[in-house]
Design an enzyme around this catalytic site. Sequence first.
Site, short mmCIF file in Angstrom:
data_model
loop_
_atom_site.label_atom_id
_atom_site.label_comp_id
_atom_site.label_asym_id
_atom_site.label_seq_id
_atom_site.Cartn_x
_atom_site.Cartn_y
_atom_site.Cartn_z
CB SER A 289 -27.20 12.60 37.52
OG SER A 289 -27.62 13.30 36.38
CG ASP A 300 -32.34 -1.91 32.63
OD1 ASP A 300 -32.13 -2.50 33.71
OD2 ASP A 300 -33.15 -0.99 32.51
CE LYS A 314 -30.27 15.75 38.96
NZ LYS A 314 -30.22 16.13 37.54
#
Length: 524
Positions: A289, A300, A314
Amino acid sequence: MKKTLWVALLLCLSCTAVAQRSGNMSKTEESMRKLAMAQLAISSLYVDSVDEVRLTEDAINGMLSKLDPHSSYTNAEETKRMNEPLQGNFDGIGVQFNMLEDTLVVIQPVSKGPSERVGILAGDRIISVNDTAIAGVKMSREEIMRRLRGPRDTKVKLGVVRKGIRERLDFTVTRDKIPVSTVDAAFMLTPTTGLIRLSSFGSTSHDEMTKAIKDLQLKGMKDLILDLQQNGGGYMDAATTIAGEFLQKNDLIVYTKGLRTPYREFRAQGAGLFREGRIIVLVDEYSASASEIVSGAIQDQDRGLVVGRRTFGKGLVQKPFMLPDNSMIRLTVARYYTPSGRCIQKPYTKGEKSKYNMDVIDRYNHGELTNADSIHLADSLKYKTLREGRTVYGGGGIMPDYFIPLDTTRFTKYHRELTAKGAIINASLKYIDKHRKQLHREYSSFDKFRMRFNVPEELTALVVAEGEKEGVKPKNDEEMQATLPELKKQLKALIARDIWDMSEYFAIMYEDNPFVKKALELLD
């Protein structure tokens, strides 16, 4: 009474029939009325008595069980327990403690907390609460905690036995807000590399992180290892504000979208504390999460590297709905996506929660946790990082840049059984209890302890004896010798924790840790 209920039920049926004939009732209204009629019929006509509260809760759970694996219902007590670790505090007396056999032993009073203020010390045994014995009566840990906790400004009387004092001591402690820290550890690994371990993302996590970063920068930190192993997540706001400390202004951190929830972006606000130094994030299969939001953004945006194993996966956004009795529904309303467009959520089938919960075990059985060659990813799951165009993978979770296999040989079966039976904790508590003054006298600083302390044979013998009490023995001398290196490191770390704190515990436990070694190697 029964006649009135019959009339109410007949009216419901009549109104429903009229509405259906006229075509004025939506499917949602029809379903809600149907549910209300069913409950009314059961509560008024069923042959036996029923618990109407339980009936309602079962109905809610039944509906949610047909949805995704993370939509859930919790009653008022469960909701309170679930939220407490993330809220940053709870009301209590302010002690870290452990159970030695059937007695509560204070490991450390919370600094400047209510217990420390009245004079309770490390090593004290709390034997009674409000004149009710809690020692020697086989009371559960949960029941003891319930008695010690209570609303702020209420008083609790504690009976205490202290080593070296024959008489029982009595303290009256005024309960207060006790902080719950989510930064487990923050320390320097090398003269220029710091490590921060974050256990969850709570309401105070951002403040704790900024303090830890500032403290380590004062000690010379240029590079950071952020440890998110086994961090199951928490508040999304905490994840985005923490990620913002590492990124440039307006860098995309994460975006969310759902069928009925509008697209929303979360971007770095600028003025982050650690925008320049190198950063490496440690993750494993239990990082989930909010942990995946932070590690995905850093990967990224080509801000740093991710080391470890594929994270849990998640990526569903839950919105809490508080109900009148303080129970709560956490309903999934959207999905998380990393800046490159990867959906963090791993695949699932609605209503098949047990299969979903077996995913990590399935990964282990397929060899994904132990062998990089067992990881096969389709070309359709390829994405590109935003600055350097490196290949990263979707399909659920965050795939690390550098894989660290799960070491299944690190702990022997004997070590695992000793841990499960509490033999290692009990032995270390007894040893510290006996040698506390000597340890404080000989090791005035953690650095001296780290360099000079060697686990004595007395302590390992105590572990063996504690294990034998629980029926745990090594298979042979070979297993005993294979157990000793990790056992001694763990014992030394536990002593450091009880004399100092969790940072010192992890500073010892991370010696020769493969995750940390790889991170340092990459920084070098």
